[in-house]
Design an enzyme around this catalytic site. Structure first.
Site, short mmCIF file in Angstrom:
data_model
loop_
_atom_site.label_atom_id
_atom_site.label_comp_id
_atom_site.label_asym_id
_atom_site.label_seq_id
_atom_site.Cartn_x
_atom_site.Cartn_y
_atom_site.Cartn_z
N LYS A 68 39.30 76.73 84.68
CA LYS A 68 38.20 77.62 85.05
C LYS A 68 37.92 78.65 83.96
CE LYS A 68 39.92 78.28 89.15
NZ LYS A 68 40.23 78.69 90.51
N GLU A 74 41.43 79.76 94.26
CA GLU A 74 41.27 81.16 93.94
C GLU A 74 39.78 81.35 93.67
OE1 GLU A 74 43.12 84.18 90.67
OE2 GLU A 74 43.99 82.20 90.83
N ARG A 100 48.66 67.08 87.85
CA ARG A 100 47.28 67.53 87.69
C ARG A 100 46.44 66.41 87.08
NH1 ARG A 100 46.88 73.26 87.69
NH2 ARG A 100 44.86 73.48 86.70
#
Ligand code: ATP
Ligand code: MG
Length: 553
Positions: free
Chosen positions: A270, A35, A260
């Site tokens: 982020k 993204e 992850r």
């Protein structure tokens, strides 16, 4: 990629290939879908590693796709940075670069298809009402709009798109199962109204698809076979499959989840990283203390070290936290192989060899890297006045201190054996210079009579050395898990994560150090010239990693 690096993802793919079916005649095709709302970090590099190496292993392809379906926080600035970071890591998507937003038209058509099939409806509950009515494990969710006629939903959806309604006034929901034990399946919202300009599609749209609806469609439109994503999407997989099953898409991708990456002493989100940048707690996304790829690059990390880190961590289904020291270990290993050895003194004090002729200069030819003779040699200069590290001297030595103190002999690396004779201090006691005598018969550092010299110290020649600033880094946070849910990670910022040594002296060969290239400063660690602030007029070096390995395997 080696066979030994096989993992459960590859086992699934092998199974799919064996069984043929929906993958008949297809090449394995993956995608990396960032993204564009921030810079990539070391966690994204794990996903990149998995996506690109899986494609490579099967002779397939990997797309790069900007997952830009949410206009709220996205920015074009990030797109170029993301591309640069991926190329730097050594991955290439060829000509397969896409924006999810370019499929908005198709997504709208698929949504209409669902409405026509009676599988989606326009719902007028507000977000709060929807939350109140979502039920619990014993009670199903409720929507009074669920059985609204298809024609009515089609009309309202078209008017949503035309901009007739304000944000939040209504949504489009998939009509799946209000009593599902998986809340993602309780008639999830698939479109919402958002009167916001999008960085790609500008003002074309005022309704935007939700991630869970958009993502499977993006994958299918691009002919992705295996959609590899992190574990938090596991409970969304039934919805992913539902969308693929019920929209007449051109391909049927399979979602496979992996754990992850977490690393201690830092944060990998982020949002949290952006917070550090926006609150000026670091100098930018590329601050060398950041776990971003641009930060690691500026710090002196190599693509090889990062790929090796991910390869050796492996791929699993269980989330875990990897020791930051292991990342450092991978870098040290790589730089140990490749970095030129040089001498630099970061906290200098003058050393005067009182028996060395004032006008004499000597040169020594030294190896650039004893591990790699093919890297050649270079010349270092030597004269009566040198600089050494101030903590290599103690006027009154502590126990077990074997370096410079009056009466003791040490070796100046590659040069001579010297004996300390004393020091000069100013009135306030500050050390001004150290005095010593050299043994003219010990050229190269060997004593003629074989007498033992315990310590070897590094030095630079005061006449020819160059001034530099050296930045020493420590971890950004003082605790191993700064982002535990019940505390504020900003409370644990390490006030000593950056130490600037502004008066360093480095050997002359570093005068034209190329930004980014790694050096081993003897006894001090691996360093690189800072890519932003270093210039021939003002050299700035970052310590990439110290020499001491704290990683225990
Ligand atoms: P963040 O939580 O840092 O904002 P994100 O998941 O929202 O990350 P995306 O841009 O959506 O960021 O991520 C792109 C891809 O990278 C996704 O497939 C995501 O699963 C993967 N990814 C993100 N963080 C990690 C991580 N720590 N470990 C492994 N993969 C990750
Ligand atoms: Mg995300």
């Amino acid at each position: 990629m080696s066979e030994s690096a096989s993992n459960f993802i590859h086992d699934f793919i092998d199974e799919d290939i064996r069984e043929g079916g929906r993958y008949e005649g297809m090449k394995v095709h993956t995608r990396f879908p960032p993204e564009p709302n921030g810079y990539l970090h070391i966690g994204h590099a794990k996903a990149l590693y998995i996506d690109f190496h899986t494609a490579e292993k099967y002779g397939g392809l990997c797309n790069l796709r900007m997952d830009d379906t949410n206009p709220t926080k996205e920015d074009e600035e990030y797109v170029d940075a993301i591309k640069e970071d991926i190329h730097w890591l050594g991955y290439d998507w060829g000509d397969r670069f896409y924006y999810a937003s370019s499929y908005f038209g198709q997504m709208y058509d698929y949504a209409e298809e669902l409405i026509r099939k009676g599988l989606a409806y326009v719902c007028e509950l507000t977000a709060d009402q929807m939350k109140d009515m979502r039920g619990d494990l014993t009670k199903p969710a409720v929507s009074p709009f669920r059985d609204r006629p298809i024609e009515e939903s089609l009309d309202l959806f078209a008017r949503m798109r035309a901009g007739e309604f304000e944000d939040g006034r209504m949504t489009l929901r998939a009509r799946i199962d209000l009593s599902s034990g998986n809340f993602n399946m309780r008639d999830p919202v698939i479109y919402r109204i958002n009167h916001m300009r999008h960085h790609q599609t500008k003002d074309t749209w005022c309704i935007y698809p939700m991630y869970d609806f958009a993502h499977p469609l993006e994958d299918a439109i691009e002919g992705i076979t295996h959609s590899l994503c992190s574990l938090e999407f596991e409970s969304h997989r039934p919805l992913y499959d539902w969308v693929i099953e019920n929209c007449s898409v051109p391909a049927k991708p399979r979602q496979i989840e992996f754990a992850r990456l977490g690393i201690n002493y830092t944060v990998l989100s982020k949002r949290k990283l952006r917070n550090l940048v926006e609150n000026h707690l670091v100098s930018g996304w590329d601050d060398p203390r950041m776990p971003t790829l641009c930060g690691l690059r500026r710090r002196g990390y190599t693509p090889e070290s990062i790929r090796s880190f991910h390869e050796r961590n492996g791929v699993s289904k269980v989330n875990s936290v990897v020791d930051y020291a292991f990342l450092e270990h991978c870098l040290r290993e790589d730089l140990n192989r490749t970095a030129r050895r040089v001498m630099a003194v970061i906290d200098p004090v003058k050393l005067i060899l009182t028996n060395y002729p004032e006008d004499m200069t000597e040169t020594f030819e030294v190896e650039n890297n004893p591990e790699r003779p093919e890297d050649g040699t270079r010349i270092v200069r030597f004269s009566r006045e040198l600089y050494i590290e101030s903590d290599d001297f103690m006027e009154v030595p502590e126990k077990k201190f074997f370096r410079m103190f009056p009466g003791n002999e040490v070796r100046l690396k590659s040069a001579y054996v010297i004996r300390c004779t004393g020091c000069v201090r100013d009135d306030s006691g500050r050390l001004l210079e150290i005095h010593a005598e050299y043994d003219p018969n010990s050229r190269g550092g060997n004593t003629p009579d074989g007498r033992r010299v315990k310590a070897t110290i590094h030095w630079v020649d005061s006449k020819t050395c160059v001034s530099a600033e050296v930045r020493l880094y420590d971890s950004l946070f003082t605790v191993a898990e700064p982002d535990l849910a019940d505390c504020n990670y900003l409370d644990f910022l390490n006030p000593e994560s950056l130490k600037v040594m502004s008066g360093a002296k480095v050997e002359k060969s570093l005068a034209d150090a190329k930004p980014g290239s790694g050096f081993q400063f003897l006894r001090l660690g691996y360093f690189c010239a800072d890519s932003k602030d270093s210039s021939p007029e003002r050299l700035v070096f970052n310590r990439s990693v110290s020499l001491k390995d704290s990683y225990k395997s």
